[in-house]
Design an enzyme around this catalytic site. Structure first.
Site, short mmCIF file in Angstrom:
data_model
loop_
_atom_site.label_atom_id
_atom_site.label_comp_id
_atom_site.label_asym_id
_atom_site.label_seq_id
_atom_site.Cartn_x
_atom_site.Cartn_y
_atom_site.Cartn_z
N LYS A 36 4.36 -6.19 -2.14
CA LYS A 36 4.89 -6.04 -3.49
C LYS A 36 3.90 -6.50 -4.55
O LYS A 36 3.88 -5.96 -5.66
CB LYS A 36 6.21 -6.82 -3.64
CG LYS A 36 7.38 -6.14 -2.94
CD LYS A 36 8.71 -6.65 -3.48
CE LYS A 36 9.86 -5.90 -2.86
NZ LYS A 36 11.16 -6.48 -3.18
N LYS B 222 13.88 2.82 -3.42
CA LYS B 222 14.21 2.96 -4.84
C LYS B 222 12.97 3.13 -5.68
O LYS B 222 13.02 3.69 -6.76
CB LYS B 222 14.87 1.66 -5.34
CG LYS B 222 16.24 1.38 -4.82
CD LYS B 222 16.63 -0.05 -5.20
CE LYS B 222 17.88 -0.47 -4.48
NZ LYS B 222 18.17 -1.89 -4.59
N LYS C 263 9.13 4.58 4.13
CA LYS C 263 10.55 4.23 3.98
C LYS C 263 11.18 4.88 2.75
O LYS C 263 10.53 4.99 1.72
CB LYS C 263 10.65 2.71 3.81
CG LYS C 263 11.52 2.05 4.84
CD LYS C 263 11.60 0.56 4.64
CE LYS C 263 12.22 0.19 3.31
NZ LYS C 263 12.59 -1.23 3.19
P1 AMP Z 1 16.85 -3.47 -1.19
O1 AMP Z 1 17.13 -2.15 -1.77
O2 AMP Z 1 15.40 -3.64 -0.84
O3 AMP Z 1 17.43 -4.63 -1.95
O4 AMP Z 1 17.57 -3.47 0.21
C1 AMP Z 1 18.95 -3.68 0.41
C2 AMP Z 1 19.25 -3.55 1.89
O5 AMP Z 1 19.04 -2.18 2.31
C3 AMP Z 1 18.36 -4.41 2.78
O6 AMP Z 1 19.14 -4.93 3.84
C4 AMP Z 1 17.31 -3.45 3.28
O7 AMP Z 1 16.77 -3.84 4.51
C5 AMP Z 1 18.12 -2.14 3.39
N1 AMP Z 1 17.25 -0.96 3.22
C6 AMP Z 1 16.51 -0.65 2.13
N2 AMP Z 1 15.85 0.51 2.30
C7 AMP Z 1 16.17 0.96 3.55
C8 AMP Z 1 15.82 2.11 4.31
N3 AMP Z 1 15.00 3.05 3.84
N4 AMP Z 1 16.35 2.24 5.55
C9 AMP Z 1 17.20 1.30 6.03
N5 AMP Z 1 17.57 0.21 5.37
C10 AMP Z 1 17.08 0.01 4.14
#
Ligand code: AMP
Ligand code: TRP
Length: 333
Positions: free
Chosen positions: A114, A201, A198
């Site tokens: 990041k 967002k 991956k």
């Molecule tokens: P974040 O959007 O990074 O705050 O992630 C929120 C949750 O979603 C966390 O538990 C991440 O590990 C999961 N997550 C985010 N992106 C993915 C993805 N592409 N595939 C699976 N899980 C995800």
């Protein structure tokens, strides 16, 4: 065995299919197991580790809470709140930052990703982000933390912090070292434009992800344009090893339809992508559209969402402030 579950999601923009399949779907499953007590947090203090627009942040907090509820989290059964309403998170984070070692944080790969090339310009908050995450978890004596694969290292850090605190203050078992709950299958949903990246967002291309509030046309269009290869769909899991896009799309289908990858492969083997994509788009619409409609309905009543978050925060505060009081006693304050 009953579990104490805690997890958090950052309010940094639209939630997508990766968040749903990798995290929220699992939150709902855990909540619906009667023995578990669950706390789900919109981690707004984590969000400000990178610059946020205050108006958008406020809206994103509500949207994330709405997505939780629309996906099936029940605010009467689980505690749903946003982190900044409970001061113990910030307080706990400071205390635990005196327990965590620089060397531990220096190993965190997510910071390196990041912060990018110019680490000097990253906020200090981004660097100590995993300590705040440890505070989130340890304040509630959470035994299990459902997260995606990318958060495993942060969970290890939470365990190290808990163990060191207990050792340093001779208070065995006072802080509970949490176990990660990482789904075995479909724990990484990949970008629709590149099966090796991956779904995220922060990807500048909207076509790379399905947002939870996309409408039917957007979903159809994005799946139609999703990257594929030129072969027909395979007969076995082995044949997927060099076909990341095929694996990703089949995985999405399997997960949303609650079936194994193998049975999905059997269903579509030998077919071409366009027939499969049609089915996949329809399945995503079937599963996501009700959530999207509910999110939009909930967002029309901001007072209702704010009330859920503040009621949740009151319940969370009761637990967290008690733990902080005990932490302070142990430390000698
Ligand atoms: P974040 O959007 O990074 O705050 O992630 C929120 C949750 O979603 C966390 O538990 C991440 O590990 C999961 N997550 C985010 N992106 C993915 C993805 N592409 N595939 C699976 N899980 C995800
Ligand atoms: N760091 C997590 C993520 O980016 C979000 C998070 C913050 C979290 N605090 C948490 C997850 C506590 C689980 C438990 O996905």
């Amino acid at each position: 065995m009953s579990k104490k579950i805690f997890s958090g999601v950052q309010p940094t923009g639209n939630l997508h299919l990766g968040n749903y399949i990798g995290a929220i779907k699992n939150f709902v499953k855990l909540q619906n197991d009667d023995d578990n007590s669950c706390i789900y947090c919109v981690v707004d203090l984590h969000a400000i580790t990178v610059k946020q627009n205050p108006k958008e942040l406020k809206q994103n907090i509500r949207e994330t809470a709405a997505a939780f509820i629309a996906s099936g989290l029940n605010y009467k059964k689980s505690i749903i709140f946003n982190q900044s309403l409970v001061p113990s998170h910030s307080e706990g984070s400071w205390i635990l930052s005196c327990i965590a070692r620089m060397g531990w944080l220096n190993r965190m790969t997510q910071f390196k990703e990041k912060a990018g090339k110019d680490k000097e310009k990253a906020s200090v908050g981004l660097y100590i982000y995993p300590i705040l995450m440890a505070a989130d978890i340890l304040l509630y004596d959470a035994t299990h933390v459902p997260v995606g694969e990318d958060q495993k290292q942060h969970l290890e850090l939470s365990r190290d912090i808990a163990n060191k605190f207990n050792l340093d203050f001779n208070s065995p078992d006072f802080l509970i070292a949490p176990e990660p709950l990482i789904q075995k299958n479909f724990s990484r949903i990949m970008s629709l434009k590149d099966g090796t990246k991956k779904m995220s967002k922060s990807d500048p291309s909207e076509l790379s992800r399905i947002n939870l509030n996309d409408n039917k046309d957007e979903i159809f269009n994005k799946i139609k344009k999703a990257k594929t290869d030129t072969e027909p769909l395979p007969d076995s899991e082995e044949e997927l090893s060099n076909r990341p896009e095929a694996e990703n799309l089949l995985g999405m289908y399997a997960s949303l339809n609650d079936q194994s990858l193998l049975s999905t492969i059997n269903e579509f083997s030998g077919k071409n992508f366009s027939a499969f994509k049609d089915k996949l788009a329809n399945l995503i619409i079937e599963k996501i559209s009700p959530i999207s409609e509910e999110i939009n309905k909930l967002l029309k009543d901001q007072k209702f969402i704010d009330q859920i978050l503040s009621d949740g925060a009151q319940k969370a505060d009761k637990i967290a402030s008690k733990k902080i009081t005990n932490i302070k006693k142990i430390i000698g304050f």
